[in-house]
Design a protein around this motif. Sequence first.
Motif, PDB file in Angstrom:
ATOM      1  N   GLU A 455     -11.622  -1.851   7.313  1.00 22.47           N
ATOM      2  CA  GLU A 455     -11.333  -1.235   6.088  1.00 22.47           C
ATOM      3  C   GLU A 455     -11.086   0.309   6.038  1.00 22.47           C
ATOM      4  O   GLU A 455     -10.321   0.738   5.333  1.00 22.47           O
ATOM      5  N   PRO A 456     -12.092   0.833   6.634  1.00 18.41           N
ATOM      6  CA  PRO A 456     -12.008   2.510   6.753  1.00 18.41           C
ATOM      7  C   PRO A 456     -10.368   2.766   7.160  1.00 18.41           C
ATOM      8  O   PRO A 456      -9.804   3.820   6.477  1.00 18.41           O
ATOM      9  N   VAL A 457      -9.826   2.385   8.060  1.00 19.70           N
ATOM     10  CA  VAL A 457      -8.423   2.773   8.723  1.00 19.70           C
ATOM     11  C   VAL A 457      -7.458   2.169   7.590  1.00 19.70           C
ATOM     12  O   VAL A 457      -6.445   3.032   7.480  1.00 19.70           O
ATOM     13  N   LEU A 458      -7.654   1.029   7.139  1.00 22.85           N
ATOM     14  CA  LEU A 458      -6.408   0.374   6.290  1.00 22.85           C
ATOM     15  C   LEU A 458      -6.356   1.372   4.979  1.00 22.85           C
ATOM     16  O   LEU A 458      -5.512   1.613   4.194  1.00 22.85           O
ATOM     17  N   LYS A 459      -7.767   1.697   4.507  1.00 23.49           N
ATOM     18  CA  LYS A 459      -7.857   2.643   3.156  1.00 23.49           C
ATOM     19  C   LYS A 459      -7.036   3.961   3.370  1.00 23.49           C
ATOM     20  O   LYS A 459      -6.272   4.484   2.642  1.00 23.49           O
ATOM     21  N   LYS A 460      -7.363   4.559   4.615  1.00 18.65           N
ATOM     22  CA  LYS A 460      -6.934   5.670   4.972  1.00 18.65           C
ATOM     23  C   LYS A 460      -5.266   5.710   5.259  1.00 18.65           C
ATOM     24  O   LYS A 460      -4.739   6.566   4.973  1.00 18.65           O
ATOM     25  N   ALA A 461      -4.727   4.690   5.756  1.00 23.47           N
ATOM     26  CA  ALA A 461      -3.606   4.404   5.913  1.00 23.47           C
ATOM     27  C   ALA A 461      -2.695   4.208   4.657  1.00 23.47           C
ATOM     28  O   ALA A 461      -1.540   4.780   4.290  1.00 23.47           O
ATOM     29  N   SER A 462      -3.299   3.416   3.689  1.00 25.32           N
ATOM     30  CA  SER A 462      -2.626   3.136   2.565  1.00 25.32           C
ATOM     31  C   SER A 462      -2.444   4.708   1.605  1.00 25.32           C
ATOM     32  O   SER A 462      -1.582   4.862   1.037  1.00 25.32           O
ATOM     33  N   LYS A 463      -3.707   5.444   1.730  1.00 25.21           N
ATOM     34  CA  LYS A 463      -3.699   6.561   1.069  1.00 25.21           C
ATOM     35  C   LYS A 463      -2.430   7.731   1.612  1.00 25.21           C
ATOM     36  O   LYS A 463      -2.052   8.304   0.947  1.00 25.21           O
ATOM     37  N   ILE A 464      -2.201   7.556   3.180  1.00 27.46           N
ATOM     38  CA  ILE A 464      -1.304   8.380   3.603  1.00 27.46           C
ATOM     39  C   ILE A 464       0.170   7.972   3.383  1.00 27.46           C
ATOM     40  O   ILE A 464       1.207   8.889   2.957  1.00 27.46           O
ATOM     41  N   ASP A 470      -2.291  -3.626   4.472  1.00 31.50           N
ATOM     42  CA  ASP A 470      -3.282  -4.508   4.579  1.00 31.50           C
ATOM     43  C   ASP A 470      -3.243  -5.270   5.849  1.00 31.50           C
ATOM     44  O   ASP A 470      -4.090  -6.462   6.105  1.00 31.50           O
ATOM     45  N   GLY A 471      -2.501  -4.965   6.686  1.00 32.18           N
ATOM     46  CA  GLY A 471      -2.110  -5.561   8.092  1.00 32.18           C
ATOM     47  C   GLY A 471      -1.272  -6.712   8.139  1.00 32.18           C
ATOM     48  O   GLY A 471      -0.894  -7.314   9.224  1.00 32.18           O
ATOM     49  N   GLY A 472      -0.282  -6.945   7.018  1.00 32.13           N
ATOM     50  CA  GLY A 472       0.530  -8.053   6.925  1.00 32.13           C
ATOM     51  C   GLY A 472       1.771  -7.867   7.356  1.00 32.13           C
ATOM     52  O   GLY A 472       2.591  -8.735   7.930  1.00 32.13           O
ATOM     53  N   GLU A 473       2.101  -6.596   7.697  1.00 27.16           N
ATOM     54  CA  GLU A 473       3.365  -6.032   8.283  1.00 27.16           C
ATOM     55  C   GLU A 473       3.226  -5.742   9.990  1.00 27.16           C
ATOM     56  O   GLU A 473       2.021  -5.668  10.483  1.00 27.16           O
ATOM     57  N   GLU A 474       4.318  -5.944  10.417  1.00 27.51           N
ATOM     58  CA  GLU A 474       4.153  -5.740  11.964  1.00 27.51           C
ATOM     59  C   GLU A 474       3.717  -4.364  12.330  1.00 27.51           C
ATOM     60  O   GLU A 474       3.007  -4.260  13.312  1.00 27.51           O
ATOM     61  N   PHE A 475       3.955  -3.427  11.517  1.00 25.98           N
ATOM     62  CA  PHE A 475       3.449  -2.106  12.001  1.00 25.98           C
ATOM     63  C   PHE A 475       3.667  -1.196  10.815  1.00 25.98           C
ATOM     64  O   PHE A 475       4.420  -1.536   9.780  1.00 25.98           O
TER      65      PHE A 475
END
Length: 572
Positions: A455-464, A470-475
């Motif tokens: 969750e911490p990485v996904l939230k930071k990645a969403s902000k960037i 959410d991990g649904g994409e290949e990358f």
Amino acid sequence: MKSIDKLKKAKDLSGLAKLLGYQPKAVSFIIYIIPDADKYDTFKIPKKDGGEREIQAPVPRLKELQRRLADLLQHCLEDVYGREAYGRSLSHGFRKGHSIITNASNHKNRRYVFNVDLKDFFPSINFGRVRGFFIKSNDFELDPKVATVIAQIACHGNALPQGSPVSPVISNLIGHILDIRLVKLAKKAKCGYSRYADDITFSTRAKNFPALIAKKEPTGEWLPSDKLDTAIKRAGFEINTKKVSMQYWTQRQMATGLVVNRKVNIRASYYRQARAMSDALFRTGQFYIGKAMQWGEPKDSPAKVLGTVNQLKGVLSFIYSVKKHHDERDIKKKWKKPTAIHKLYRRFLYFDKFHALQMPFVFCEGKTDSVYIKCAIKALPTTYPGLINNVGGNVTFLIDFFKYSKMNMDLMQFSGGTGDLAAFIHHYKKMMQPFLCKGRKFPVIVLIDNDAGAEPVLKKASKITGGKVDGGEEFYHLSENLYLVVLPKTAGTADVVIEDFFESRITTTVINGKTFNPDEKTFDKDKHYGKQVFAEKVIKASQKSINFDSFKPILDRLEAAIADHAGKLATP
């Protein structure tokens, strides 16, 4: 039983061979059958003072035998040194837990520092001295047959060769006789004493330096006392008169190349030059290395020559290791206020690993994840030729991984986990800004589990990215050459960790009555073994019999991220 006691029980070549893990005939072949002319490769390298040092490098078969003998004797050395009555180490060269730093620490904040260098240190230790030492030493008293074999393994041309892995430890054992004599002399003179290989240092806070150690000539030159000279000669060594120096507290005092006036440190000019070389590298992609740092260069080389990244890495590593020895911010991991060298070395690491990288770089969530990925790639070379090159069994990986070494973790301020990875991707763009030269030819891929901990990485990645991650994409392309890859979920699964991609027969492997448990919260050391044991003793040990097909979705995502970055570079 101590190593030295085991060695004492050996009575001949066969007994020594057994201790070294060899068949007697194998040792005999190396010693007696291989011609002496074929045992070593001889070459010369420049010395710092402008001369040349002859290196005699043993051939692989002899080198391995010498290495095993060195390991055995190193244990014996520590057995001997463990009985010292001085409460500290006298010799600091070629010993685990010792260095030029521990040596110099004995002489900081002193009024006088007196340095003496021994002439032809290794060459002065000949075959007879080596054999005689192991026979006559009260600590060894070996059978003459065993002492002879040790000398035959260690010596070449009637001397300890520079380049042999066993020469350092034997020189320390024989040099211990010198240490005992000199420390007794130093004690009488109320001086501190230590030795690093052929460098000997005495120091004192006394108002006048004791004449028992050195005397000042009318010309102002300081010379070793007759007693010191005699003690060194009686131990079988000789002073190099060209390398004798006295340093007062009012000037820069040095011991084994380090400043010791108030604390152990490097020269300020050395650090300034390292910083200037780093700045040039970050801006232009190249730098010139100054004369003072040109180790191994010919004496007639120009004042400046183009340096290499590895040279600069060595310089920064040296400075960092010295400075962190006494800086509380690094010792206590107070990373919110890193030291100047910490920040400089970390910036260099970003440049080397993430900007000037020579292949795609994968930053895994844990230290064992890269083991799984490498084993999977190795098992599927034809499926993923872009990730591995396997020619005739010679495997070369075409992607690199972050190594969870203590140095890397300290410099990256990274102790493991998704919290640190979230901080890494947050600061990545800012950390890459100083690098103005061409680079970033390959992607840096952060690979994480697909569970609640992500969750911490996904939230930071969403902000960037400004979108949902959410991990649904290949990358996910985050910034610069930075990508995020999340482990793919299978139908009906909520949380996925990388160990889930192994068959159940693998994850249920029992080792010494214990089962695998990767969950730190429920881990019981009496019932379970952890990830490190699983990676080394289950996956690496049995990789040829494991089906890694289930890892294909992960490797597909890595390939997709690599291809995306290549496409961005190709687009005008």
